[in-house]
Design a protein around this motif. Sequence first.
Motif, PDB file in Angstrom:
ATOM      1  N   VAL A 134       0.674  -1.229   0.007  1.00  0.00           N
ATOM      2  CA  VAL A 134      -0.254  -0.019  -0.079  1.00  0.00           C
ATOM      3  C   VAL A 134       1.028   0.920   0.146  1.00  0.00           C
ATOM      4  O   VAL A 134       1.753   1.276   1.132  1.00  0.00           O
ATOM      5  N   ILE A 135       0.572   2.369  -0.591  1.00  0.00           N
ATOM      6  CA  ILE A 135       1.729   3.649  -0.862  1.00  0.00           C
ATOM      7  C   ILE A 135       0.308   4.570  -0.616  1.00  0.00           C
ATOM      8  O   ILE A 135      -0.835   4.370  -1.570  1.00  0.00           O
ATOM      9  N   SER A 136       0.528   6.138  -0.479  1.00  0.00           N
ATOM     10  CA  SER A 136       0.394   7.110  -0.603  1.00  0.00           C
ATOM     11  C   SER A 136       0.991   7.752  -1.238  1.00  0.00           C
ATOM     12  O   SER A 136       2.052   7.717  -2.114  1.00  0.00           O
ATOM     13  N   VAL A 137       0.465   8.891  -1.765  1.00  0.00           N
ATOM     14  CA  VAL A 137       1.251  10.140  -2.549  1.00  0.00           C
ATOM     15  C   VAL A 137       1.719  11.109  -1.661  1.00  0.00           C
ATOM     16  O   VAL A 137       2.548  10.786  -2.388  1.00  0.00           O
ATOM     17  N   LYS A 138       1.826  10.428  -0.511  1.00  0.00           N
ATOM     18  CA  LYS A 138       2.857  11.584   0.233  1.00  0.00           C
ATOM     19  C   LYS A 138       4.058  10.454   0.209  1.00  0.00           C
ATOM     20  O   LYS A 138       5.593  10.817   0.325  1.00  0.00           O
ATOM     21  N   ASP A 139       3.483   9.212   0.951  1.00  0.00           N
ATOM     22  CA  ASP A 139       5.308   8.527   0.529  1.00  0.00           C
ATOM     23  C   ASP A 139       5.559   8.194  -0.319  1.00  0.00           C
ATOM     24  O   ASP A 139       6.848   7.762  -0.508  1.00  0.00           O
ATOM     25  N   PHE A 140       4.860   7.941  -1.179  1.00  0.00           N
ATOM     26  CA  PHE A 140       5.793   8.299  -2.977  1.00  0.00           C
ATOM     27  C   PHE A 140       7.009   9.427  -2.834  1.00  0.00           C
ATOM     28  O   PHE A 140       7.636   9.824  -3.108  1.00  0.00           O
ATOM     29  N   LYS A 141       6.254  10.428  -2.336  1.00  0.00           N
ATOM     30  CA  LYS A 141       7.056  11.749  -2.259  1.00  0.00           C
ATOM     31  C   LYS A 141       7.993  11.802  -1.885  1.00  0.00           C
ATOM     32  O   LYS A 141       9.172  12.254  -1.962  1.00  0.00           O
ATOM     33  N   ILE A 142       7.884  11.303  -0.936  1.00  0.00           N
ATOM     34  CA  ILE A 142       9.191  11.349   0.702  1.00  0.00           C
ATOM     35  C   ILE A 142      10.230  10.642  -0.010  1.00  0.00           C
ATOM     36  O   ILE A 142      11.182  11.007  -0.093  1.00  0.00           O
ATOM     37  N   PHE A 143       9.614   9.398  -0.993  1.00  0.00           N
ATOM     38  CA  PHE A 143      10.651   8.671  -1.579  1.00  0.00           C
ATOM     39  C   PHE A 143      11.209   9.180  -2.817  1.00  0.00           C
ATOM     40  O   PHE A 143      12.563   9.126  -2.928  1.00  0.00           O
ATOM     41  N   ALA A 144      10.806   9.783  -3.631  1.00  0.00           N
ATOM     42  CA  ALA A 144      11.057  10.306  -4.428  1.00  0.00           C
ATOM     43  C   ALA A 144      12.015  11.395  -3.954  1.00  0.00           C
ATOM     44  O   ALA A 144      13.192  11.797  -4.358  1.00  0.00           O
ATOM     45  N   ASP A 145      11.874  12.169  -2.350  1.00  0.00           N
ATOM     46  CA  ASP A 145      12.701  13.342  -1.910  1.00  0.00           C
ATOM     47  C   ASP A 145      14.037  12.329  -1.661  1.00  0.00           C
ATOM     48  O   ASP A 145      14.901  13.027  -1.857  1.00  0.00           O
ATOM     49  N   ALA A 146      13.949  11.486  -0.832  1.00  0.00           N
ATOM     50  CA  ALA A 146      15.380  10.707  -0.180  1.00  0.00           C
ATOM     51  C   ALA A 146      16.030  10.023  -1.357  1.00  0.00           C
ATOM     52  O   ALA A 146      16.745   9.765  -1.194  1.00  0.00           O
ATOM     53  N   HIS A 147      15.426   9.799  -2.647  1.00  0.00           N
ATOM     54  CA  HIS A 147      16.654   9.217  -3.907  1.00  0.00           C
ATOM     55  C   HIS A 147      16.830  10.160  -4.865  1.00  0.00           C
ATOM     56  O   HIS A 147      16.973   9.831  -6.298  1.00  0.00           O
ATOM     57  N   ASN A 148      16.623  11.520  -4.600  1.00  0.00           N
ATOM     58  CA  ASN A 148      16.725  12.766  -6.212  1.00  0.00           C
ATOM     59  C   ASN A 148      15.957  12.435  -6.716  1.00  0.00           C
ATOM     60  O   ASN A 148      16.579  12.609  -8.073  1.00  0.00           O
ATOM     61  N   ILE A 149      14.816  11.958  -6.940  1.00  0.00           N
ATOM     62  CA  ILE A 149      14.014  11.493  -7.679  1.00  0.00           C
ATOM     63  C   ILE A 149      13.652  13.202  -8.174  1.00  0.00           C
ATOM     64  O   ILE A 149      13.061  14.162  -7.314  1.00  0.00           O
ATOM     65  N   GLU A 150      13.490  14.068  -9.718  1.00  0.00           N
ATOM     66  CA  GLU A 150      13.030  14.138  -9.817  1.00  0.00           C
ATOM     67  C   GLU A 150      11.507  14.861  -9.687  1.00  0.00           C
ATOM     68  O   GLU A 150      11.286  14.359 -11.554  1.00  0.00           O
ATOM     69  N   ILE A 151      10.146  15.329  -9.373  1.00  0.00           N
ATOM     70  CA  ILE A 151       8.441  15.247  -9.692  1.00  0.00           C
ATOM     71  C   ILE A 151       8.296  16.189 -11.084  1.00  0.00           C
ATOM     72  O   ILE A 151       8.661  17.762 -11.045  1.00  0.00           O
ATOM     73  N   LEU A 152       8.325  15.862 -12.348  1.00  0.00           N
ATOM     74  CA  LEU A 152       7.971  16.738 -13.343  1.00  0.00           C
ATOM     75  C   LEU A 152       6.982  17.369 -13.292  1.00  0.00           C
ATOM     76  O   LEU A 152       6.538  18.617 -13.246  1.00  0.00           O
ATOM     77  N   ASP A 153       6.195  16.439 -12.885  1.00  0.00           N
ATOM     78  CA  ASP A 153       4.726  16.977 -12.692  1.00  0.00           C
ATOM     79  C   ASP A 153       4.197  16.049 -11.942  1.00  0.00           C
ATOM     80  O   ASP A 153       4.279  14.302 -11.566  1.00  0.00           O
ATOM     81  N   PHE A 154       3.013  16.222 -11.332  1.00  0.00           N
ATOM     82  CA  PHE A 154       1.928  15.141 -10.703  1.00  0.00           C
ATOM     83  C   PHE A 154       0.343  15.676 -10.633  1.00  0.00           C
ATOM     84  O   PHE A 154      -0.187  16.784 -11.252  1.00  0.00           O
ATOM     85  N   TYR A 155      -0.239  15.146 -11.173  1.00  0.00           N
ATOM     86  CA  TYR A 155      -1.524  14.891 -11.173  1.00  0.00           C
ATOM     87  C   TYR A 155      -2.076  13.737 -10.081  1.00  0.00           C
ATOM     88  O   TYR A 155      -1.780  12.419  -9.406  1.00  0.00           O
ATOM     89  N   GLY A 156      -3.071  14.103  -9.776  1.00  0.00           N
ATOM     90  CA  GLY A 156      -4.391  13.485  -8.708  1.00  0.00           C
ATOM     91  C   GLY A 156      -5.797  13.424  -9.481  1.00  0.00           C
ATOM     92  O   GLY A 156      -6.068  14.218 -10.218  1.00  0.00           O
ATOM     93  N   ASN A 157      -6.544  12.445  -9.235  1.00  0.00           N
ATOM     94  CA  ASN A 157      -7.342  12.140  -9.685  1.00  0.00           C
ATOM     95  C   ASN A 157      -8.379  13.054  -8.556  1.00  0.00           C
ATOM     96  O   ASN A 157      -8.655  13.327  -7.123  1.00  0.00           O
ATOM     97  N   VAL A 158      -9.992  13.209  -9.492  1.00  0.00           N
ATOM     98  CA  VAL A 158     -11.226  14.026  -7.909  1.00  0.00           C
ATOM     99  C   VAL A 158     -12.076  13.448  -9.553  1.00  0.00           C
ATOM    100  O   VAL A 158     -12.582  13.595 -10.319  1.00  0.00           O
ATOM    101  N   LYS A 159     -12.452  12.825  -8.388  1.00  0.00           N
ATOM    102  CA  LYS A 159     -13.999  11.960  -9.296  1.00  0.00           C
ATOM    103  C   LYS A 159     -13.754  11.562 -11.053  1.00  0.00           C
ATOM    104  O   LYS A 159     -12.053  10.236 -10.844  1.00  0.00           O
TER     105      LYS A 159
END
Lengths: 204, 391
Positions: free
Chosen positions: A156-181
């Motif tokens: 089980v993964i959350s948006v925030k968990d992935f962001k923390i993972f990305a920061d810790a691994h120097n992964i640059e997030i170019l774009d991010f999208y979440g769904n609404v409906k």
Amino acid sequence: MLSESRREKILENSEKLIIDYIKPNSRVLDLGCGEGALLEKLQAGKNVRAVGIEIDEKNVLTCISKGLSVCQGNIDEGLTDYADKSFDYIIINNTLQQIFKPEYVINEMRRVGKIIIIGMASFTFWKIRLSLLFHGKLPKTAFYQYEWYNTPNIRVISVKDFKIFADAHNIEILDFYGNVKNNFYKLPINIANLISKYCIFICR
Amino acid sequence: MNAKAEINDNNIKFKDSVGIVEKKLLHFNNAEKKLLLDCGQILFPFILAYETYGQLNAKKDNVILIFHALSGDSHAAGYYSEEDKKPGWWDMMIGPGKAFDTNKYYVICSNVIGGCMGSTGPSSVNPQTGKPYCLTFPQITINDMVKAQKMLLDELGIKKLFSVSGGSMGGMLGLQFMINYPDMLDSAILFATTARLSAENIAFNAVGRMAITSDPNWNNGEYYDKQPPDAGLAVARMLAHITYLSREILKEKFDRKLQDKEKYSYDFNIDFQVESYLKYQGYSFVRRFDANSYLYITKAMDYFDLTDKDGKLTPAFRNLNKNMKVAVVSFTSDWLFPTAMSKMIVNALKSQNIDVTFCEVNSNRGHDAFLLEKEKLTTIVKGFLENVERK
């Protein structure tokens, strides 16, 4: 079932978003390509050189019968032999929750791909939080329909968990999208973490 | 059966078939076109037997070259006559509307040199002595076989192949062709094959050869005017045949069932069905195959190794045509050339950025699955050739 059709709609729109993002004539690798629906659309609409990796023989045969290039294999070990930066995009959509070594796989995706696209269900959607709080047992939602003992979703993964993972691994997030409906929007990570069932990270 | 019924029978037989086909012989006796072999000797003159199915188009770009396996020959599809009971060895795959659709493609299959089905081999007459070569036939390799087939294509005026395909040893010829003539190829489809024979593979071949050479009738390979070493060749085939099957299929087909008896015989006659089956396989093989050819061809396979000193396959693939597409197919119950061997090929192709499709087909038929799994192989070949066409 309402949740089933919502799930289908969200996944369909996640594919649309990914297809729109990909530039024509590029090289694309789709991890866990299933029956090749995404690859088919990419190939037809964007003249993309697309390859899939898929573990299930039946799905592999379906992909081949559609004229798609696909390699049967386990994603957990499937990228090892690809040369560095040999794909413009590597996609893993609605599959990350099923793999054993996500850290290794994401590192491999970054090595082999110039841009990596990760679509995944988020476990911190507010209804899941409430369900856990009030029912005290594993919630069942559009993206978590199984029992603990038969689910293929081993993580089980959350948006925030992935962001923390990305920061810790120097992964640059170019774009991010979440769904609404049914639709996807560029949302702040903290908001999506609460209100989105599904999200897409585009990283480098 | 009356004549009318027989015609109807043939209509059914020839439905979906390329029909009556003919084996052709091409004589290479132009002194400028000698075949220099890997062992350093020259093979000249020589003959290649081949068959073709379908029509060559005007642009000559619809050619598919099929490579046969150890015991195969140029007769890949169709029948030699109306009365012929058995079609070519890959008739399930080659024909109108079939996987290799002869309405669309011009399919060529040629007997390897060293063979005994029309192409020059140890049983052929050496024109210099007027006697069969026997063991004076030079040792050939997979590379030599491929070079000979390239000479055949040259003679036929074919400069480009839409695809090459084969299983087992045929897959090895396919790999060698990709390496030798990268610009001639658009694609390749390789079934149940390997880029190098393993110690286990060589061991099985060695036992087969030992069975032949231990047969007193073998007589150092000189038996063409005498009784041939049938017992030795039959044993070699029986052993090899076991390696083409799987534990599952042996259990399914025979298990411990007895042959025409209720009780054990307590002697060394045949008790079990599997014994009877293998013996039949062994002795029907000797009727169509030459023992010396078996020695030469298994040895050619043993020498096949595309890897470098460090066991790496990628260097051999460095000069492949980067625009080609390759399909690699293995079978779950194949323990002769198991999936790991196919994966080695797939991974080396991946590292060279070559568009590769790979499927490990679920099958209980063992190594022989590439001759039997019609439905899945048809799906794969048809889909893949469509993929290649789209390019």
